[in-house]
Design a protein around this motif. Structure first.
Motif, PDB file in Angstrom:
ATOM      1  N   GLY A 163       0.776  -1.226   0.000  1.00  0.00           N
ATOM      2  CA  GLY A 163       0.000   0.000   0.000  1.00  0.00           C
ATOM      3  C   GLY A 163       0.806   1.274   0.000  1.00  0.00           C
ATOM      4  N   GLY A 164       2.145   1.172  -0.064  1.00  0.00           N
ATOM      5  CA  GLY A 164       2.970   2.373  -0.214  1.00  0.00           C
ATOM      6  C   GLY A 164       3.429   2.976   1.090  1.00  0.00           C
ATOM      7  N   GLY A 165       4.605   3.596   1.059  1.00  0.00           N
ATOM      8  CA  GLY A 165       5.130   4.344   2.200  1.00  0.00           C
ATOM      9  C   GLY A 165       5.613   3.468   3.330  1.00  0.00           C
ATOM     10  N   GLY A 166       6.236   4.128   4.328  1.00  0.00           N
ATOM     11  CA  GLY A 166       6.632   3.458   5.547  1.00  0.00           C
ATOM     12  C   GLY A 166       7.819   2.537   5.428  1.00  0.00           C
ATOM     13  N   GLY A 167       8.462   2.477   4.274  1.00  0.00           N
ATOM     14  CA  GLY A 167       9.564   1.555   4.098  1.00  0.00           C
ATOM     15  C   GLY A 167      10.871   2.137   4.578  1.00  0.00           C
ATOM     16  N   ARG A 168      11.877   1.281   4.634  1.00  0.00           N
ATOM     17  CA  ARG A 168      13.192   1.705   5.098  1.00  0.00           C
ATOM     18  C   ARG A 168      14.055   2.105   3.925  1.00  0.00           C
ATOM     19  NH1 ARG A 168      15.979  -1.043   9.829  1.00  0.00           N
ATOM     20  NH2 ARG A 168      14.569  -0.564  11.513  1.00  0.00           N
ATOM     21  N   GLY A 169      14.696   3.248   4.053  1.00  0.00           N
ATOM     22  CA  GLY A 169      15.680   3.664   3.061  1.00  0.00           C
ATOM     23  C   GLY A 169      17.061   3.383   3.595  1.00  0.00           C
ATOM     24  N   PHE A 170      18.093   3.943   2.958  1.00  0.00           N
ATOM     25  CA  PHE A 170      19.453   3.799   3.465  1.00  0.00           C
ATOM     26  C   PHE A 170      19.533   4.442   4.843  1.00  0.00           C
ATOM     27  CE2 PHE A 170      20.525   3.740  -1.197  1.00  0.00           C
ATOM     28  CZ  PHE A 170      20.940   2.433  -1.205  1.00  0.00           C
ATOM     29  N   GLY A 171      20.365   3.883   5.694  1.00  0.00           N
ATOM     30  CA  GLY A 171      20.544   4.460   7.016  1.00  0.00           C
ATOM     31  C   GLY A 171      19.490   4.030   8.009  1.00  0.00           C
ATOM     32  N   GLY A 172      18.910   2.845   7.805  1.00  0.00           N
ATOM     33  CA  GLY A 172      18.007   2.309   8.804  1.00  0.00           C
ATOM     34  C   GLY A 172      16.712   3.064   8.959  1.00  0.00           C
ATOM     35  N   GLN A 232       5.697  -3.056   3.943  1.00  0.00           N
ATOM     36  CA  GLN A 232       5.133  -3.598   2.721  1.00  0.00           C
ATOM     37  C   GLN A 232       5.420  -5.082   2.634  1.00  0.00           C
ATOM     38  OE1 GLN A 232       6.633  -0.911  -0.381  1.00  0.00           O
ATOM     39  NE2 GLN A 232       4.522  -0.265  -0.571  1.00  0.00           N
ATOM     40  N   GLN A 233       4.494  -5.798   2.000  1.00  0.00           N
ATOM     41  CA  GLN A 233       4.650  -7.221   1.798  1.00  0.00           C
ATOM     42  C   GLN A 233       4.538  -7.508   0.316  1.00  0.00           C
ATOM     43  OE1 GLN A 233       1.768  -9.201   4.247  1.00  0.00           O
ATOM     44  NE2 GLN A 233       2.700  -8.529   6.166  1.00  0.00           N
ATOM     45  N   GLN A 234       5.019  -8.662  -0.069  1.00  0.00           N
ATOM     46  CA  GLN A 234       4.993  -9.049  -1.466  1.00  0.00           C
ATOM     47  C   GLN A 234       4.417 -10.442  -1.588  1.00  0.00           C
ATOM     48  OE1 GLN A 234       9.094  -8.619  -2.556  1.00  0.00           O
ATOM     49  NE2 GLN A 234       9.004  -6.385  -2.612  1.00  0.00           N
ATOM     50  N   SER A 235       3.705 -10.668  -2.681  1.00  0.00           N
ATOM     51  CA  SER A 235       3.134 -11.980  -2.946  1.00  0.00           C
ATOM     52  C   SER A 235       3.357 -12.291  -4.414  1.00  0.00           C
ATOM     53  CB  SER A 235       1.631 -11.980  -2.636  1.00  0.00           C
ATOM     54  OG  SER A 235       0.944 -11.057  -3.474  1.00  0.00           O
ATOM     55  N   SER A 236       3.072 -13.517  -4.810  1.00  0.00           N
ATOM     56  CA  SER A 236       3.231 -13.897  -6.205  1.00  0.00           C
ATOM     57  C   SER A 236       2.333 -13.038  -7.078  1.00  0.00           C
ATOM     58  CB  SER A 236       2.874 -15.374  -6.396  1.00  0.00           C
ATOM     59  OG  SER A 236       3.756 -16.200  -5.654  1.00  0.00           O
ATOM     60  N   THR A 247      14.835 -10.129  -8.545  1.00  0.00           N
ATOM     61  CA  THR A 247      13.382 -10.184  -8.377  1.00  0.00           C
ATOM     62  C   THR A 247      12.790  -8.952  -9.032  1.00  0.00           C
ATOM     63  OG1 THR A 247      13.515 -11.402  -6.288  1.00  0.00           O
ATOM     64  CG2 THR A 247      11.495 -10.150  -6.690  1.00  0.00           C
ATOM     65  N   LEU A 248      11.671  -9.107  -9.726  1.00  0.00           N
ATOM     66  CA  LEU A 248      10.970  -7.972 -10.311  1.00  0.00           C
ATOM     67  C   LEU A 248       9.698  -7.740  -9.514  1.00  0.00           C
ATOM     68  CD1 LEU A 248      10.520  -7.106 -14.054  1.00  0.00           C
ATOM     69  CD2 LEU A 248       8.641  -6.788 -12.435  1.00  0.00           C
ATOM     70  N   VAL A 249       9.569  -6.556  -8.957  1.00  0.00           N
ATOM     71  CA  VAL A 249       8.438  -6.198  -8.109  1.00  0.00           C
ATOM     72  C   VAL A 249       7.454  -5.343  -8.900  1.00  0.00           C
ATOM     73  CG1 VAL A 249       7.699  -5.080  -5.972  1.00  0.00           C
ATOM     74  CG2 VAL A 249       9.926  -6.234  -6.072  1.00  0.00           C
ATOM     75  N   LEU A 250       6.238  -5.840  -9.041  1.00  0.00           N
ATOM     76  CA  LEU A 250       5.166  -5.061  -9.639  1.00  0.00           C
ATOM     77  C   LEU A 250       4.485  -4.275  -8.530  1.00  0.00           C
ATOM     78  CD1 LEU A 250       3.563  -7.754 -11.989  1.00  0.00           C
ATOM     79  CD2 LEU A 250       5.182  -5.950 -12.623  1.00  0.00           C
ATOM     80  N   PHE A 251       4.319  -2.969  -8.727  1.00  0.00           N
ATOM     81  CA  PHE A 251       3.675  -2.177  -7.695  1.00  0.00           C
ATOM     82  C   PHE A 251       2.654  -1.238  -8.319  1.00  0.00           C
ATOM     83  CE2 PHE A 251       7.156   0.525  -9.067  1.00  0.00           C
ATOM     84  CZ  PHE A 251       6.688   1.828  -8.943  1.00  0.00           C
ATOM     85  N   ASN A 252       1.844  -0.661  -7.485  1.00  0.00           N
ATOM     86  CA  ASN A 252       0.784   0.230  -7.946  1.00  0.00           C
ATOM     87  C   ASN A 252       0.850   1.548  -7.197  1.00  0.00           C
ATOM     88  OD1 ASN A 252      -1.514   1.301  -9.110  1.00  0.00           O
ATOM     89  ND2 ASN A 252      -2.929   0.176  -7.785  1.00  0.00           N
ATOM     90  N   GLY A 253       1.344   2.583  -7.862  1.00  0.00           N
ATOM     91  CA  GLY A 253       1.359   3.915  -7.274  1.00  0.00           C
ATOM     92  C   GLY A 253       2.617   4.252  -6.517  1.00  0.00           C
ATOM     93  N   SER A 254       2.951   3.462  -5.503  1.00  0.00           N
ATOM     94  CA  SER A 254       4.143   3.731  -4.692  1.00  0.00           C
ATOM     95  C   SER A 254       4.668   2.433  -4.118  1.00  0.00           C
ATOM     96  CB  SER A 254       3.816   4.714  -3.559  1.00  0.00           C
ATOM     97  OG  SER A 254       2.811   4.188  -2.710  1.00  0.00           O
ATOM     98  N   VAL A 255       5.920   2.468  -3.712  1.00  0.00           N
ATOM     99  CA  VAL A 255       6.563   1.254  -3.222  1.00  0.00           C
ATOM    100  C   VAL A 255       7.753   1.634  -2.363  1.00  0.00           C
ATOM    101  CG1 VAL A 255       8.204   1.003  -5.150  1.00  0.00           C
ATOM    102  CG2 VAL A 255       7.363  -1.041  -3.972  1.00  0.00           C
ATOM    103  N   SER A 256       8.172   0.752  -1.479  1.00  0.00           N
ATOM    104  CA  SER A 256       9.389   0.938  -0.684  1.00  0.00           C
ATOM    105  C   SER A 256      10.452  -0.031  -1.161  1.00  0.00           C
ATOM    106  CB  SER A 256       9.104   0.693   0.799  1.00  0.00           C
ATOM    107  OG  SER A 256       8.247   1.674   1.322  1.00  0.00           O
ATOM    108  N   SER A 257      11.676   0.460  -1.269  1.00  0.00           N
ATOM    109  CA  SER A 257      12.802  -0.370  -1.683  1.00  0.00           C
ATOM    110  C   SER A 257      13.985  -0.060  -0.783  1.00  0.00           C
ATOM    111  CB  SER A 257      13.167  -0.079  -3.144  1.00  0.00           C
ATOM    112  OG  SER A 257      13.830   1.170  -3.251  1.00  0.00           O
ATOM    113  N   ALA A 258      15.063  -0.791  -0.970  1.00  0.00           N
ATOM    114  CA  ALA A 258      16.282  -0.519  -0.212  1.00  0.00           C
ATOM    115  C   ALA A 258      16.888   0.823  -0.613  1.00  0.00           C
ATOM    116  CB  ALA A 258      17.303  -1.636  -0.432  1.00  0.00           C
TER     117      ALA A 258
END
Length: 291
Positions: free
Chosen positions: A18-27, A69-73, A110-121
């Protein structure tokens, strides 16, 4: 493009956070330098204001209470997901074979399909950034609405044009695996310019285009899945998203000193070089006198 002839990859997942709240660099303390550079580069590529994107991402990351965020098939009954699985499967087979020939093992992304926004490393990201590869987690991120934007905004239609986009991002993964990205980062720290027509960013992006061409060559040998006009569709896509073409569209004029991905002519030339040679040794954009 007879894309259904390709093997479906198991490495395509659907983001469900659902977007947001993910961790970026630096914890989780926001975007690090790599994330900021990524935002600026992609923002410039697609005619977006990097400042606005960073402001929006800051708002997203400020929501510390948002669930991870979570990921599924990815859904197998969705034709676009099936297409992505097929193209990614082909990149796995091509690069897996090439790495094996040199005595190495290819760690598929891994290829992540997302909708609108996503969190990554690399931090939080939005669909406005377009497709991107994050070296921190070795994942390709794609909002499928970009394929529609390719057709309506960039006038780049066709399955193989879309395949070229995926192959380009996988090309960045290959650069990461073989150490190119580390070398670019080290050179940037020594003061070598990233932006500009002769900058490291342009050379890195053109090499990813060349790697996409190498993939196209070998995938055709393996699957014989290209049809009349497919290569032209990929070349047109490369032409439409050159820095000069995008700047003319968004600004009305061209500023070579702000190039990040290369001109239309350069992107076409390097994809064609990779496709014709079918060998990554032909993709030395860093040492080439002419980009």
């Amino acid at each position: 493009m007879l894309w259904r002839k390709g093997r479906a990859s198991d490495n395509v997942v659907q983001d469900t956070g659902g977007g947001g709240g993910g961790r970026g660099f630096g914890g989780g303390r926001g975007l690090g330098l790599g994330g900021i550079i990524l935002v600026v580069i992609v923002g410039l590529l697609f005619g977006k204001d990097p400042g606005q994107i960073l402001q929006m991402l800051g708002t997203m990351e400020g929501d510390q209470g948002a669930p991870a965020q979570q990921q599924s098939s990815a859904p197998v009954d969705n034709e676009q997901s099936q297409f992505v699985r097929s193209v990614l499967g082909s990149t796995e087979d091509v690069w897996g074979q090439m790495f094996k020939a040199s005595g190495q093992q290819y760690p598929a992304p891994t290829l992540v399909l997302f909708n609108g926004s996503v969190s990554s490393a690399c931090g939080a990201a939005s669909a406005a950034m377009g497709p991107f590869y994050c070296p921190g987690d070795r994942k390709v991120y794609l909002d499928l609405t970009f394929f529609q934007e390719m057709q309506t905004r960039f006038h780049a239609a066709g399955d193989f044009a879309r395949a070229y986009v995926i192959a380009h991002e996988v090309g960045h993964h290959v650069q990461n695996i073989i150490g190119i990205m580390d070398q670019v980062e080290q050179a940037a720290r020594r003061g070598t310019p990233m932006q500009g027509a002769e900058g490291l960013s342009v050379r890195q992006e053109l090499q990813a285009d060349c790697f996409a061409g190498v993939w196209a060559n070998h995938s055709q040998q393996q699957l014989n899945w290209l049809q009349a006009g497919d290569i032209e569709a990929a070349l047109n896509a490369a032409n439409q998203i050159g820095d000069d073409a995008l700047q003319k569209q968004s600004r009305g004029y061209v500023v070579p000193d702000s190039f990040t991905h290369g001109s239309s002519a350069e992107r076409v030339r390097w994809f064609r070089t990779g496709f014709t040679a079918g060998n990554i040794k032909s993709c030395d954009t860093f040492g080439a006198a002419q980009q």
